[in-house]
Design an enzyme around this catalytic site. Structure first.
Site, mmCIF file in Angstrom:
data_model
loop_
_atom_site.group_PDB
_atom_site.id
_atom_site.type_symbol
_atom_site.label_atom_id
_atom_site.label_comp_id
_atom_site.label_asym_id
_atom_site.label_seq_id
_atom_site.Cartn_x
_atom_site.Cartn_y
_atom_site.Cartn_z
ATOM 1 C CE LYS A 39 -0.809 5.325 0.436
ATOM 2 N NZ LYS A 39 -0.021 5.815 1.574
ATOM 3 C CD GLN A 45 -1.229 7.985 4.364
ATOM 4 O OE1 GLN A 45 -1.088 6.837 3.953
ATOM 5 N NE2 GLN A 45 -0.819 9.029 3.680
ATOM 6 C CG ASP A 93 5.013 3.073 4.128
ATOM 7 O OD1 ASP A 93 4.915 3.273 2.910
ATOM 8 O OD2 ASP A 93 4.114 3.334 4.947
HETATM 9 N N1 GUN Z 1 2.359 9.952 3.574
HETATM 10 C C1 GUN Z 1 2.774 10.416 2.367
HETATM 11 N N2 GUN Z 1 3.405 9.444 1.680
HETATM 12 C C2 GUN Z 1 3.385 8.345 2.469
HETATM 13 C C3 GUN Z 1 3.877 7.009 2.288
HETATM 14 O O1 GUN Z 1 4.482 6.646 1.267
HETATM 15 N N3 GUN Z 1 3.645 6.158 3.320
HETATM 16 C C4 GUN Z 1 3.010 6.550 4.470
HETATM 17 N N4 GUN Z 1 2.862 5.651 5.429
HETATM 18 N N5 GUN Z 1 2.548 7.770 4.652
HETATM 19 C C5 GUN Z 1 2.729 8.659 3.648
#
Ligand code: GUN
Length: 307
Positions: free
Chosen positions: A53, A97, A120
């Site tokens: 990311k 995360q 998110d």
């Molecule tokens: N863990 C797995 N997928 C995601 C996501 O899309 N966002 C976040 N913050 N954590 C994750």
């Protein structure tokens, strides 16, 4: 029929190029869009996702920083970091995360991120905005899937969509996005009776359950579009042969790494019965990262216009 491959790398690259262009446009205000990623603990999969990311966001001209905290972090320390990022004017978007290590309640910290920096769309206010179909950040994986449908000309309106999985990250928000685009939506989960029969109803079948090749040929309508969000490990040679036959690349990958990735849908059934499908890997994964960049720039622009 062999379904068309929905190439997430290619579609993701196009979304990323658009986000990079928007980031350049935004930077004319004197600074790039800013993303802060918070990684708590040492879950190896999360560390890989976060690296991907941050790398992609930098390539798109987004100023991104990673804040790593140990697995032993206590709630007040994480709260302090999030408060600091909430106050930092150079940070437009915050990503916490998931999953968090045991002892830290994700819902408490997701609600602590300011909704206007919630990249998110997991803050309760933004979840409400999604339910009410009001503008706001949408969770990256479902948003990426909808963007793929749009870019690939896959009709959603009036279709029968079946979403397998009811997580807050994928299943629930995806069902709502499909509903808002006028699909007839069914959500399935571990207690659904006769799962294959329900899945067979789908023009658009989306799976996000985390069970290797759980949906087989009897769960796929001939000609369905299949979107497989699952990323599971096939860890025995027997499994690899069951899922991929004698595919030399898969067997080589398995022998090199001790596993190969497989989605929630049996790969042979998916290829042979669908009209189009997302491969694993290389399908949905790149779309999630691409939408993170798009969401980051959108949050930056929205904050700037309020300033
Ligand atoms: N863990 C797995 N997928 C995601 C996501 O899309 N966002 C976040 N913050 N954590 C994750």
């Amino acid at each position: 029929m062999a379904g068309k491959i929905l190439d997430g790398k290619k579609i993701g690259a196009a979304i990323r190029a658009d986000a990079a262009e928007a980031a350049r446009e935004f930077a004319r205000c004197g600074r790039p869009p800013g993303l802060a990623v918070v990684l708590v603990g040492d879950d190896p999969a999360s560390a890989i996702y976060v690296r991907g990311k941050v790398k992609a966001s930098r390539e798109a001209g987004i100023a991104s920083e990673t804040h790593r905290l140990p697995a032993t972090t206590k709630a007040p320390e994480l709260a302090r970091l999030l408060d600091r990022l909430n106050q930092d004017d150079a940070v437009d978007a915050i990503l916490l995360q998931l999953p968090l290590p045991g002892g830290l309640d994700a819902s408490e910290f997701l609600a602590r991120i300011r909704p206007e920096k919630d990249v998110d769309g997991f803050h309760p206010e933004n979840v409400g905005r999604l339910v009410a179909n009001l503008p706001g950040p949408r969770p990256c994986t479902p948003a990426g899937i909808m963007e793929m449908f749009r870019r690939e000309g896959i009709p959603v309106k009036g279709s029968r969509a079946v979403v397998v999985g009811r997580s807050d990250i994928v299943g629930k928000p995806l069902a709502l996005l499909l509903l808002h685009q006028h699909a007839t939506v069914t959500v399935c989960h571990s207690r659904t009776r006769d799962l294959p029969a329900v899945c067979r109803e789908a023009d658009i079948l989306c799976t996000a359950i985390g069970r290797a090749a759980m949906v087989g040929a009897d769960g796929i309508r001939e000609g369905a579009v299949v979107v497989d969000v699952g990323m599971n490990r096939a860890e025995t040679e027997a499994q690899v042969r069951d899922f991929f036959g004698e595919d030399p690349k898969r067997l080589a990958r398995f022998r090199k790494n001790g596993y190969t990735l497989v989605g929630d849908v049996h790969p042979v059934a998916m290829r042979e019965r669908s009209s189009a499908y997302t491969p694993v890997p290389g399908g949905v994964g790149p779309l999630t990262i691409a939408m993170l960049l798009a969401n980051t720039v959108a949050l930056a622009v929205a904050r700037q216009s309020r300033a």
